[in-house]
Scaffold this motif. Sequence first.
Motif, PDB file in Angstrom:
ATOM      1  N   PRO A   1       0.812  -1.225   0.000  1.00 63.09           N
ATOM      2  CA  PRO A   1       0.000   0.000   0.000  1.00 63.09           C
ATOM      3  C   PRO A   1       0.841   1.269   0.000  1.00 63.09           C
ATOM      4  CG  PRO A   1      -0.671  -1.532   1.744  1.00 63.09           C
ATOM      5  CD  PRO A   1       0.641  -1.993   1.232  1.00 63.09           C
ATOM      6  N   THR A   2       0.198   2.370  -0.399  1.00 61.54           N
ATOM      7  CA  THR A   2       0.833   3.685  -0.354  1.00 61.54           C
ATOM      8  C   THR A   2       0.896   4.212   1.076  1.00 61.54           C
ATOM      9  OG1 THR A   2      -0.021   4.119  -2.580  1.00 61.54           O
ATOM     10  CG2 THR A   2       0.687   6.030  -1.327  1.00 61.54           C
ATOM     11  N   TYR A   3       0.112   3.638   1.952  1.00 57.27           N
ATOM     12  CA  TYR A   3       0.083   4.103   3.338  1.00 57.27           C
ATOM     13  C   TYR A   3       1.422   3.875   4.041  1.00 57.27           C
ATOM     14  CZ  TYR A   3      -4.924   3.991   2.412  1.00 57.27           C
ATOM     15  OH  TYR A   3      -6.155   4.187   1.865  1.00 57.27           O
ATOM     16  N   VAL A   4       1.683   4.709   5.036  1.00 55.53           N
ATOM     17  CA  VAL A   4       2.896   4.575   5.839  1.00 55.53           C
ATOM     18  C   VAL A   4       2.660   3.477   6.869  1.00 55.53           C
ATOM     19  CG1 VAL A   4       4.469   5.730   7.433  1.00 55.53           C
ATOM     20  CG2 VAL A   4       3.503   6.994   5.494  1.00 55.53           C
ATOM     21  N   LEU A   5       3.315   2.347   6.666  1.00 56.42           N
ATOM     22  CA  LEU A   5       3.181   1.183   7.541  1.00 56.42           C
ATOM     23  C   LEU A   5       4.588   0.734   7.922  1.00 56.42           C
ATOM     24  CD1 LEU A   5       0.524  -0.765   5.412  1.00 56.42           C
ATOM     25  CD2 LEU A   5       0.082   0.722   7.383  1.00 56.42           C
ATOM     26  N   PRO A   6       5.099   1.214   9.032  1.00 55.55           N
ATOM     27  CA  PRO A   6       6.510   0.910   9.373  1.00 55.55           C
ATOM     28  C   PRO A   6       6.774  -0.564   9.635  1.00 55.55           C
ATOM     29  CG  PRO A   6       5.403   2.048  11.188  1.00 55.55           C
ATOM     30  CD  PRO A   6       4.462   2.102  10.026  1.00 55.55           C
ATOM     31  N   ASN A   7       5.739  -1.320  10.023  1.00 53.67           N
ATOM     32  CA  ASN A   7       5.915  -2.743  10.293  1.00 53.67           C
ATOM     33  C   ASN A   7       5.008  -3.540   9.361  1.00 53.67           C
ATOM     34  OD1 ASN A   7       7.636  -2.342  12.659  1.00 53.67           O
ATOM     35  ND2 ASN A   7       5.776  -1.561  13.639  1.00 53.67           N
ATOM     36  N   LYS A   8       5.598  -4.143   8.340  1.00 50.27           N
ATOM     37  CA  LYS A   8       4.760  -4.850   7.367  1.00 50.27           C
ATOM     38  C   LYS A   8       5.550  -5.962   6.706  1.00 50.27           C
ATOM     39  CE  LYS A   8       5.864  -1.676   3.587  1.00 50.27           C
ATOM     40  NZ  LYS A   8       5.346  -0.722   2.585  1.00 50.27           N
ATOM     41  N   ARG A   9       4.806  -6.932   6.209  1.00 51.45           N
ATOM     42  CA  ARG A   9       5.382  -7.984   5.373  1.00 51.45           C
ATOM     43  C   ARG A   9       4.324  -8.344   4.326  1.00 51.45           C
ATOM     44  NH1 ARG A   9       7.396 -11.421   8.907  1.00 51.45           N
ATOM     45  NH2 ARG A   9       5.441 -12.545   9.230  1.00 51.45           N
ATOM     46  N   VAL A  10       4.715  -8.236   3.044  1.00 53.78           N
ATOM     47  CA  VAL A  10       3.821  -8.541   1.929  1.00 53.78           C
ATOM     48  C   VAL A  10       4.449  -9.683   1.138  1.00 53.78           C
ATOM     49  CG1 VAL A  10       2.677  -7.659  -0.146  1.00 53.78           C
ATOM     50  CG2 VAL A  10       3.040  -6.143   1.821  1.00 53.78           C
TER      51      VAL A  10
ATOM     52  N   GLU B   1     -10.565  10.121   7.642  1.00 55.66           N
ATOM     53  CA  GLU B   1      -9.536  10.626   8.543  1.00 55.66           C
ATOM     54  C   GLU B   1      -8.499   9.549   8.848  1.00 55.66           C
ATOM     55  OE1 GLU B   1      -7.201  11.232  11.870  1.00 55.66           O
ATOM     56  OE2 GLU B   1      -8.886   9.851  12.041  1.00 55.66           O
ATOM     57  N   PHE B   2      -8.955   8.291   8.970  1.00 50.65           N
ATOM     58  CA  PHE B   2      -8.035   7.194   9.265  1.00 50.65           C
ATOM     59  C   PHE B   2      -7.048   7.001   8.112  1.00 50.65           C
ATOM     60  CE2 PHE B   2      -6.890   2.652   9.551  1.00 50.65           C
ATOM     61  CZ  PHE B   2      -6.437   2.610  10.861  1.00 50.65           C
ATOM     62  N   ARG B   3      -7.515   7.144   6.902  1.00 56.31           N
ATOM     63  CA  ARG B   3      -6.602   7.033   5.751  1.00 56.31           C
ATOM     64  C   ARG B   3      -5.591   8.181   5.766  1.00 56.31           C
ATOM     65  NH1 ARG B   3     -11.147   4.376   4.386  1.00 56.31           N
ATOM     66  NH2 ARG B   3     -10.958   2.592   2.950  1.00 56.31           N
ATOM     67  N   LEU B   4      -6.082   9.379   6.000  1.00 57.69           N
ATOM     68  CA  LEU B   4      -5.179  10.529   6.027  1.00 57.69           C
ATOM     69  C   LEU B   4      -4.139  10.384   7.139  1.00 57.69           C
ATOM     70  CD1 LEU B   4      -7.770  13.384   5.421  1.00 57.69           C
ATOM     71  CD2 LEU B   4      -6.012  12.603   3.819  1.00 57.69           C
ATOM     72  N   ARG B   5      -4.506   9.726   8.214  1.00 58.12           N
ATOM     73  CA  ARG B   5      -3.601   9.482   9.343  1.00 58.12           C
ATOM     74  C   ARG B   5      -2.389   8.665   8.890  1.00 58.12           C
ATOM     75  NH1 ARG B   5      -6.584   6.805  14.430  1.00 58.12           N
ATOM     76  NH2 ARG B   5      -7.937   8.610  14.042  1.00 58.12           N
ATOM     77  N   HIS B   6      -2.551   7.883   7.827  1.00 57.37           N
ATOM     78  CA  HIS B   6      -1.486   6.986   7.362  1.00 57.37           C
ATOM     79  C   HIS B   6      -0.904   7.414   6.007  1.00 57.37           C
ATOM     80  CE1 HIS B   6      -3.586   4.516  10.376  1.00 57.37           C
ATOM     81  NE2 HIS B   6      -2.406   3.916  10.541  1.00 57.37           N
ATOM     82  N   LEU B   7      -1.201   8.621   5.577  1.00 57.50           N
ATOM     83  CA  LEU B   7      -0.685   9.110   4.297  1.00 57.50           C
ATOM     84  C   LEU B   7       0.225  10.316   4.532  1.00 57.50           C
ATOM     85  CD1 LEU B   7      -3.850   8.955   1.974  1.00 57.50           C
ATOM     86  CD2 LEU B   7      -1.770   7.563   1.784  1.00 57.50           C
ATOM     87  N   GLU B   8       1.422  10.267   3.933  1.00 61.20           N
ATOM     88  CA  GLU B   8       2.341  11.399   3.993  1.00 61.20           C
ATOM     89  C   GLU B   8       2.497  12.083   2.644  1.00 61.20           C
ATOM     90  OE1 GLU B   8       6.007   9.982   5.604  1.00 61.20           O
ATOM     91  OE2 GLU B   8       5.223   9.797   7.659  1.00 61.20           O
ATOM     92  N   ASP B   9       2.291  11.361   1.563  1.00 61.71           N
ATOM     93  CA  ASP B   9       2.427  11.927   0.216  1.00 61.71           C
ATOM     94  C   ASP B   9       1.360  13.008   0.039  1.00 61.71           C
ATOM     95  OD1 ASP B   9       2.359  12.487  -2.524  1.00 61.71           O
ATOM     96  OD2 ASP B   9       2.779  10.423  -3.105  1.00 61.71           O
ATOM     97  N   PRO B  10       1.756  14.266  -0.180  1.00 62.10           N
ATOM     98  CA  PRO B  10       0.763  15.345  -0.290  1.00 62.10           C
ATOM     99  C   PRO B  10      -0.197  15.166  -1.473  1.00 62.10           C
ATOM    100  CG  PRO B  10       2.974  16.127  -0.871  1.00 62.10           C
ATOM    101  CD  PRO B  10       3.137  14.774  -0.264  1.00 62.10           C
ATOM    102  N   ARG B  11       0.251  14.520  -2.536  1.00 61.58           N
ATOM    103  CA  ARG B  11      -0.646  14.308  -3.678  1.00 61.58           C
ATOM    104  C   ARG B  11      -1.687  13.241  -3.355  1.00 61.58           C
ATOM    105  NH1 ARG B  11       3.255  14.364  -8.988  1.00 61.58           N
ATOM    106  NH2 ARG B  11       1.254  14.045 -10.049  1.00 61.58           N
ATOM    107  N   ALA B  12      -1.295  12.249  -2.568  1.00 63.39           N
ATOM    108  CA  ALA B  12      -2.263  11.248  -2.119  1.00 63.39           C
ATOM    109  C   ALA B  12      -3.302  11.898  -1.206  1.00 63.39           C
ATOM    110  CB  ALA B  12      -1.545  10.117  -1.388  1.00 63.39           C
TER     111      ALA B  12
END
Length: 747
Positions: free
Chosen positions: A508-517, A561-572
């Motif tokens: 995902p584009t979201y900021v997820l510091p702990n992940k495994r895909v 709001e929850f999505r925005l909480r995990h998005l840093e890319d200003p265009r996203a």
Amino acid sequence: MTDILEKGGITRRTVLAGAGALVVSFSLLSRSLAQEATQPPAPEPPKLPGSLDENRFLDAWIRIDADGAITVFTGKAELGQGIRTALLQVAAEELDVEPGDIELVTADTGRTPDEGFTAGSQSMQNSGTAIRHAAAQVREILFAEAARRLAVASGELKAEGKAVIASDGRSVGYGELVSAQMLHIEARPQSSVKQPGTFRVMGKPMPRVDIPAKVTGGVAYVHDLRLEGMLHARVVRPPSPGARLANLDASGVEAMPGVVSVIRDGGFLAVVSEGEWQAVAAMRALATAARWEEVATLPEQADLPAVLQDLEREVGVVSESGSPDIGDGKTFEATFTRPYQIHGAIGPSCAVARIEGERLTVWSHTQGVYPDREAIAEMLGMPLEQVRVIHMEGSGCYGHNGADDAAADAALIAQKLPGRPVRVQWMREQEHAWEPYGPAMLVKVRASLGGDGRISGWNYDLWSNTHSTRPGGAGALLAARHKEQSFTPKTPELNISPSGNGDRNANPTYVLPNKRVLWHFLPDMPLRVSALRALGAYANVFAVESTMDELALAADADPVEFRLRHLEDPRARAVVELAAERFGWSNAAPPSGRGRGFGFARYKTLAAYLAVAVEAEVERETGRVRVVRAVSAIDSGEVVNPDGIRNQTEGGILQSISWTLYEAVTFDDTRITSIDWSSYPILRFASVPDSVEVHIIDRPGEPFLGTGEAAQGPVAAAVGNAIRNATGRRLYDLPFTRDRVRNAIGA
């Protein structure tokens, strides 16, 4: 040794005659190698913009004739996405002419650059960028030559009416300025492209140039092509994937009126007639005369998720960071599935082929004329240079459908009947049963929340094969597989790339510091599969965005709001905020029987950004779901034709609604059973939303990002989230049929 050198040097005979000459030859060779070793390696050529990097000469893209006629070439194909219009705008802008002054030649192995496949929403990124920079350099060449001839500075010149004009009124036409080889030069890495504030053509709506013939009954599609002396052919397909032709008595068919030939090559069967209806009647008679041996090769459809897991052969890491182990926080865990789905071409596949002398020409709706040429040449055992493939639009596309197979059918038949063009038209049941399907997928997600209300752990596992088995290679073609001397498809391989495949948008584009895909790769599939619009992104975004909504509920947070909480890319963030604003997003309770849903993704995590909000109504008694309205926001970089972006996004939204609510291939243990529009339902006019809005964020000066496949995943998720909002029940298996909705809500 000296005597040998003085008497004429070393010859082949003197080398063979004695060791002395042999030593000298080695000595000379060693010196040469030593000299080469001290020379620096040749520098790598500079990287050129877009597809210019693979086709580096300007005249591969632009030609100006002595009479001023301008031709622009692209290796990309018009598939109904409006690319011809957008590319004309780009070229016209940089050449300072009107779009109507340009003839645009699309994918043709005899005329255009090799740009591979028209796929992945990359036509503007690759071809648009190449044409823009090539046209800008051609304009500079024209101005420099005009300045020389008119003895003025380039800054004192302007372009108008395909001519360069000086401030004193003197002018020189484009055709006069260009000599025979002037444009046969390699492009430069940088061009003086026009800046957004100066645009005359780009960024403005322009009517699609491909539409008039389609709405007036003109020659718009390969189906409409008529050549002098053309024959009509129909192919008889096996009744099932595992069937083998056991016996055939074609004598009765050969005696039918208008029949020119009955062709059998192994399991490949076809009939050729003077007239089209004669070919249809003969095809039906030939199908009745053929005797096939069938075997049950297909799994139980209800067991498909387990079958996919059993077919796993390799696991690839798509993305991994931090420690994705699930902690003690609130956890959501679910399994999502997607069925096989078809492209659903409204006009079944068609192609025309003709052999003249030793040369074969094929007119096809293939998305890759060069790879298709390679596959056809291999199938027929012909030299590559003797095969030409010309793209003509077909009435249906969205990936690797039956177009390449129809081209192979026509080519194989034409080889057996040289001298006359052969037109092959598929039937509806053949299109549904034999086109390569969009692959079924299985996704498992396990994610948790931390004490701060953010996602603390993310584990994502997907089961899928490759989503592209396009040609090259003859084994990709049905005709080549069914011939007596058959060709075997290439074995698919796990390939994790930045743009993704089956794993597209799994990260995902979201900021997820702990992940495994992880991608659990399937080299084989029970059914034939290939690229369907958006590839794995449709199922992956559906799973990711459904999970985001469930985690928002667990965090007692608004889904946007929850999505925005995990998005840093200003265009996203911008597309999410704009879609929510224009929709009038609210947490107020929706009217009874209605729900709101949201979805977002950056396509391929490196292309267009799209967010969408939908309102859906759910009939509890029947299970019927209808999307009432959809509001989207898209950022696909610099805008060339806003109407084109709007068209593509609207179409993507409607297509995704159709996939999500209706579409699934069905089969028993032997045959495909969804072979018409009643057994494979699609979105009908009565179920189209009351309104669909597309709000475009223009990014002047930014790279083109592509548009056509951005909507599919976010819309599927938004519809699922709206059903959840309306009923309190989450649906995990696509499509959301009436039965599944009724069962989920206990109606």
